[in-house]
Scaffold this motif. Sequence first.
Motif, PDB file in Angstrom:
ATOM      1  N   GLY A  78       0.857  -1.333   0.075  1.00 24.03           N
ATOM      2  CA  GLY A  78      -0.048   0.089   0.062  1.00 24.03           C
ATOM      3  C   GLY A  78       0.650   1.267   0.068  1.00 24.03           C
ATOM      4  O   GLY A  78       1.995   1.290   0.480  1.00 24.03           O
ATOM      5  N   TRP A  79       0.276   2.383  -0.440  1.00 24.83           N
ATOM      6  CA  TRP A  79       0.845   3.625  -0.523  1.00 24.83           C
ATOM      7  C   TRP A  79      -0.260   4.598   0.038  1.00 24.83           C
ATOM      8  O   TRP A  79      -1.501   4.609  -0.734  1.00 24.83           O
ATOM      9  CB  TRP A  79       1.315   3.994  -1.938  1.00 24.83           C
ATOM     10  CG  TRP A  79       2.572   3.193  -2.479  1.00 24.83           C
ATOM     11  CD1 TRP A  79       3.797   3.443  -2.344  1.00 24.83           C
ATOM     12  CD2 TRP A  79       2.319   1.969  -3.105  1.00 24.83           C
ATOM     13  NE1 TRP A  79       4.586   2.302  -2.869  1.00 24.83           N
ATOM     14  CE2 TRP A  79       3.624   1.380  -3.601  1.00 24.83           C
ATOM     15  CE3 TRP A  79       1.234   1.361  -3.715  1.00 24.83           C
ATOM     16  CZ2 TRP A  79       3.804   0.222  -4.192  1.00 24.83           C
ATOM     17  CZ3 TRP A  79       1.203   0.039  -4.224  1.00 24.83           C
ATOM     18  CH2 TRP A  79       2.623  -0.595  -4.500  1.00 24.83           C
ATOM     19  N   ILE A  80      -0.153   5.881   0.495  1.00 29.19           N
ATOM     20  CA  ILE A  80      -1.086   6.820   0.705  1.00 29.19           C
ATOM     21  C   ILE A  80      -0.210   8.180   0.226  1.00 29.19           C
ATOM     22  O   ILE A  80       0.873   8.510   0.400  1.00 29.19           O
ATOM     23  CB  ILE A  80      -1.378   7.044   2.159  1.00 29.19           C
ATOM     24  CG1 ILE A  80      -2.756   7.832   2.419  1.00 29.19           C
ATOM     25  CG2 ILE A  80      -0.099   7.142   2.941  1.00 29.19           C
ATOM     26  CD1 ILE A  80      -3.156   7.741   3.577  1.00 29.19           C
ATOM     27  N   MET A  81      -1.000   8.937  -0.482  1.00 31.55           N
ATOM     28  CA  MET A  81      -0.457  10.238  -0.801  1.00 31.55           C
ATOM     29  C   MET A  81      -0.747  11.370   0.027  1.00 31.55           C
ATOM     30  O   MET A  81      -1.598  11.538   0.680  1.00 31.55           O
ATOM     31  CB  MET A  81      -1.262  10.501  -2.279  1.00 31.55           C
ATOM     32  CG  MET A  81      -1.280   9.313  -3.252  1.00 31.55           C
ATOM     33  SD  MET A  81       0.147   8.700  -3.577  1.00 31.55           S
ATOM     34  CE  MET A  81      -0.285   6.676  -3.835  1.00 31.55           C
ATOM     35  N   LYS A  82       0.451  12.125   0.135  1.00 34.93           N
ATOM     36  CA  LYS A  82       0.289  13.219   1.100  1.00 34.93           C
ATOM     37  C   LYS A  82       0.635  14.566   0.163  1.00 34.93           C
ATOM     38  O   LYS A  82       1.320  14.314  -1.060  1.00 34.93           O
ATOM     39  CB  LYS A  82       1.564  13.248   2.018  1.00 34.93           C
ATOM     40  CG  LYS A  82       1.223  11.810   2.908  1.00 34.93           C
ATOM     41  CD  LYS A  82      -0.193  12.099   3.953  1.00 34.93           C
ATOM     42  CE  LYS A  82      -0.189  11.031   4.927  1.00 34.93           C
ATOM     43  NZ  LYS A  82      -1.295  11.342   5.803  1.00 34.93           N
TER      44      LYS A  82
END
Length: 225
Positions: A78-82
């Motif tokens: 998983g990746w989460i965008m900031k």
Amino acid sequence: MTPLIREMVKMVSVANLDPTQMQWFDVTGAIKEYIGYDQKKYLLHPAPYKNMMLCGKTAQGDFMLSVLADPTATIVTGWIMKPTGYKTLGTFLFAEDNGEPKTGEVDKPIDPQDQSMMCAIVAMFYASLDMRVEAYVPTAKDTFTNRRKIKEGKLPTYDWHTIVIEPPKTSQEHRGGTHASPRRHQARGHWRTYKSGKRGWVKECWRGDASKGTVFKDYELRGTT
């Protein structure tokens, strides 16, 4: 193609990965509709494809999950965008163990909260698969610029066509007849109910005539309301 998937496809392409080798799903609506569903029940649902990208929007930021499924285990990254970039959430796997989903580490420890969130997203995605959804089918535009891009190994510009996928009918047995062979495409795994009442899982497969071209699909899963 939803705006969110369009942005995620760009990110994958920059990383020199081929987005046409993945099945893309916008699960923003699905995770709102199916929040609180039993993870133990739905994590063991058969995967519709082997290589999937789940994208969605949350209050914490936009996310993308790579879900690689095979008969023995499913690997999730998983990746989460900031605003300043993206954060890698990590990688874990889950598999069936005595009828229950069991999770494990792949290469290094993952934050328990991140893993729990990713498990919940995958479970809600699986729970939503039998609803009516819209799908978007891309085809590369036949232009001089696109032909040059493809020759140079660059991502082409796509035309996007919306189609509607209805829930499986109660009986899916072949009833005879013929039809023109479509372009080569990937059919997702699905449940089939036979006239006898028996239910079986049909694995994903490639169908159609490769000489007429190949298409890949991405999906936007919405709530039922």
